[in-house]
Write a protein that holds these residues in place. Structure first.
Motif, PDB file in Angstrom:
ATOM      1  N   ARG A  82     126.160  31.159  44.308  1.00  0.00           N
ATOM      2  CA  ARG A  82     126.636  31.909  43.149  1.00  0.00           C
ATOM      3  C   ARG A  82     125.495  32.035  42.140  1.00  0.00           C
ATOM      4  NH1 ARG A  82     131.122  33.222  44.406  1.00  0.00           N
ATOM      5  NH2 ARG A  82     132.797  31.922  45.230  1.00  0.00           N
TER       6      ARG A  82
ATOM      7  N   SER B 244     124.393  33.584  38.028  1.00  0.00           N
ATOM      8  CA  SER B 244     124.811  34.138  36.742  1.00  0.00           C
ATOM      9  C   SER B 244     123.705  33.901  35.735  1.00  0.00           C
ATOM     10  CB  SER B 244     126.128  33.520  36.258  1.00  0.00           C
ATOM     11  OG  SER B 244     126.020  32.130  36.181  1.00  0.00           O
TER      12      SER B 244
ATOM     13  N   HIS C 181     127.261  38.075  35.073  1.00  0.00           N
ATOM     14  CA  HIS C 181     126.543  38.348  36.316  1.00  0.00           C
ATOM     15  C   HIS C 181     125.031  38.416  36.112  1.00  0.00           C
ATOM     16  CE1 HIS C 181     130.202  40.257  38.562  1.00  0.00           C
ATOM     17  NE2 HIS C 181     130.475  39.105  38.009  1.00  0.00           N
TER      18      HIS C 181
ATOM     19  N   ASP D 127     127.128  38.253  40.971  1.00  0.00           N
ATOM     20  CA  ASP D 127     127.487  36.837  40.828  1.00  0.00           C
ATOM     21  C   ASP D 127     127.346  36.055  42.137  1.00  0.00           C
ATOM     22  OD1 ASP D 127     129.640  37.844  42.203  1.00  0.00           O
ATOM     23  OD2 ASP D 127     131.151  36.885  40.927  1.00  0.00           O
ATOM     24  N   GLN D 128     126.737  36.689  43.128  1.00  0.00           N
ATOM     25  CA  GLN D 128     126.577  35.985  44.406  1.00  0.00           C
ATOM     26  C   GLN D 128     125.487  36.693  45.199  1.00  0.00           C
ATOM     27  OE1 GLN D 128     130.360  35.296  46.352  1.00  0.00           O
ATOM     28  NE2 GLN D 128     129.447  35.623  48.354  1.00  0.00           N
TER      29      GLN D 128
ATOM     30  N   ASP E 285     131.345  27.768  34.834  1.00  0.00           N
ATOM     31  CA  ASP E 285     132.246  28.669  35.563  1.00  0.00           C
ATOM     32  C   ASP E 285     133.616  28.546  34.888  1.00  0.00           C
ATOM     33  OD1 ASP E 285     133.236  30.323  37.560  1.00  0.00           O
ATOM     34  OD2 ASP E 285     132.213  29.247  39.174  1.00  0.00           O
TER      35      ASP E 285
END
Ligand code: HEC
Ligand code: HEC
Length: 448
Positions: free
Chosen positions: A107, A109, A121, A127-128, A375
């Motif tokens: 992940r 960010s 993001h 975001d990934q 998160d």
């Protein structure tokens, strides 16, 4: 002694029936895939079977002769759910230098929050990190793990080798990551028992957090708050390593989009950050690619999965280990018993006494485990207490023994020794046990 009535475990000691009436006695490689058919209404049978089909399906690129299972990409990590969750089980990290990630993801960010309180993001990658692209669309890049070894010496002189992952990024298609980018390594977690966890009343989870503070052993869990897209409000987070998803249905929709590039009514926009022009230009699909019915079928399949019954509950070492587990404070977070409340989406899940060994709260686990990436309201040091039910069958089913969010622990002993922060007290007690007592605790974990 447990017996099997239909596909449901019956006449078990209560603590053997880990998932209440949603427990299976299967102990073979299909134990995480067992559907509790006795609880499936006739009218739901075809939906459960269809849901299972979608979870097992290898998705293909559009346009395709099989449009029902087309829609992979423009970028993605793997083409099926079960490539990361083999047998509905747990993923593992790469072992050797340069090996790609096959059942875990990274992940990404940047600091700050998006407009619904989630992670902001990374501007070019989202975001990934999605390793692959469909023809004409570049994959975003690759993440590699290097293992840093360290030794820990216990009070009685036993030396335990530990390892910590260091992630590096390669072949990034859209330039380097933002200077402030944060990353989080996560292995795929198990898929069973999640309907039961969704049915645990929020007030009971909050009550555990309050009780932990009153106990004053340094344990003080927090309920994560995350955005529920269907409800359009901020709610309790339950799923994912940081309790970053509120419901099974939204977790599935997020996996479809984030891991496979498939849009649904919950997440109808393709996963293409502004810098990714080839991704944006890809117009082979009409969005959303899947409808609510498909999403509901996949969620129903997850709800109907059984939890494996405990094994060897009467063995002396197991019983002794269970007592120690409580005495040294493991059960402050890994709660043995919860009861599910009303669950209108599937009333059969209501009123079940379950033994998941989680509190569904996030805890500060110290610097060693921290990913530094918030998160929801979970900080870079907080992780959700993972349910321990069924972990004793991990090696048989997934042919590895790796634990923790990034799979760094090669078994329960290493996993425990990484516990710090709020769990420091419990870990220290564990370290000070005799070797035989430590092994008893591990025997107990293997019986789950
Ligand atoms: C690239 C690998 C990958 C693929 C493909 C994948 N998952 Fe996952 N899955 C993960 C990871 C990693 C997590 C943990 C996510 C987190 O903590 O943010 C996860 C978590 C989950 C969870 C939550 C489990 C829990 O205990 O909280 C569910 C349910 C799930 N995935 C279902 C699915 C479904 C359904 C699909 C297919 C549509 C899918 N996954 C595809 C890697 C994957
Ligand atoms: C303060 C709460 C807390 C306490 C106390 C605690 N744990 Fe944990 N446990 C966690 C969290 C959170 C994780 C996940 C950490 C991660 O993945 O980085 C975890 C992970 C684990 C895992 C790995 C599970 C998995 O799915 O990968 C095992 C095994 C475990 N704990 C056993 C124990 C034992 C045994 C004790 C007592 C010595 C204990 N825990 C005490 C919160 C706690």
């Amino acid at each position: 002694m447990c017996t099997l009535g239909g596909s449901v475990a019956q006449a078990c000691a209560t603590d053997e029936k880990a998932g209440g009436e949603f427990t299976t006695l299967r102990q073979d490689r299909a134990s995480y895939e067992e559907i509790v058919w006795d609880k499936v209404a006739d009218s739901q049978q075809s939906a459960v079977t269809a849901g299972r089909g979608f979870v097992r399906q290898t998705w293909v690129v559009s346009p395709s002769l099989t449009p029902d299972v087309a829609g992979l990409g423009p970028t993605y990590n793997r083409p099926s759910c079960i490539s990361c969750h083999p047998h509905n089980g747990r993923g593992k990290p790469p072992e050797v230098q340069g090996e790609p990630m096959r059942s875990m993801l990274v992940r990404l960010s940047v600091p700050g929050l998006d407009n619904v309180g989630g992670p902001r993001h990374e501007p070019a990658y989202g975001d990934q990190l999605n390793e692959f692209g469909v023809p004409g669309v570049p994959g975003e890049g690759e993440a590699r793990i290097e293992w840093v070894s360290l030794n820990k010496t216990l009070p009685d002189g036993e030396i335990v080798a530990l390892r910590q992952p260091k992630v590096t990024f390669h072949k990034l298609a859209h330039g380097p990551l933002d200077n402030s980018a944060m990353s989080s390594l996560r292995v795929a977690s198990v898929m069973y028992g999640l309907g039961l966890l969704e049915a645990v009343p929020e007030k009971d989870i909050q009550a555990i957090a309050d009780e932990q503070r009153r106990e004053g052993r340094g344990v003080a869990g927090t309920a994560n708050r995350v955005w529920d897209v269907a409800k359009q409000s901020s709610v309790l987070g339950r799923f994912g390593w940081k309790a970053n998803q509120p419901t099974v249905r939204q977790q599935i929709a997020a996996a479809l989009l984030g891991d496979m590039g498939i849009t649904t009514p919950l997440f109808p926009k393709p996963n293409c950050p502004p810098a990714q022009t080839a991704c944006i230009a890809q117009k082979a699909d009409t969005h959303p690619e899947l409808n609510n019915e498909t999403l509901d079928q996949m969620a129903l399949y997850h709800y109907m999965l059984a939890v494996p019954a405990r094994r060897d509950v009467d063995a002396l070492a197991v019983k002794h280990g269970e007592k120690l587990f409580t005495e040294i404070g493991c059960s402050s977070c890994h709660r043995s018993s919860l009861t599910t409340g009303d669950f209108p989406a599937l009333p059969a899940l209501a009123g079940q006494l379950i033994h998941p060994y989680t509190d569904l709260l996030v805890h500060d686990m110290g610097e060693g485990l921290a990913d530094g990436r918030p998160d929801g309201i979970a900080s870079g040091r907080q992780w959700r207490t993972p349910p321990l039910w069924g972990t004793g069958l991990l090696e048989k089913i997934n042919e590895h023994t790796t634990l923790l969010h990034d799979g760094r622990a090669r078994g329960p002993l290493e996993a425990i020794l990484w516990h710090d922060g709020e769990a420091e007290d419990a870990r220290t007690h564990f370290e000070n046990l005799s070797r035989a007592d430590r092994e008893a605790v591990i025997s107990f974990l293997r019986s789950l």
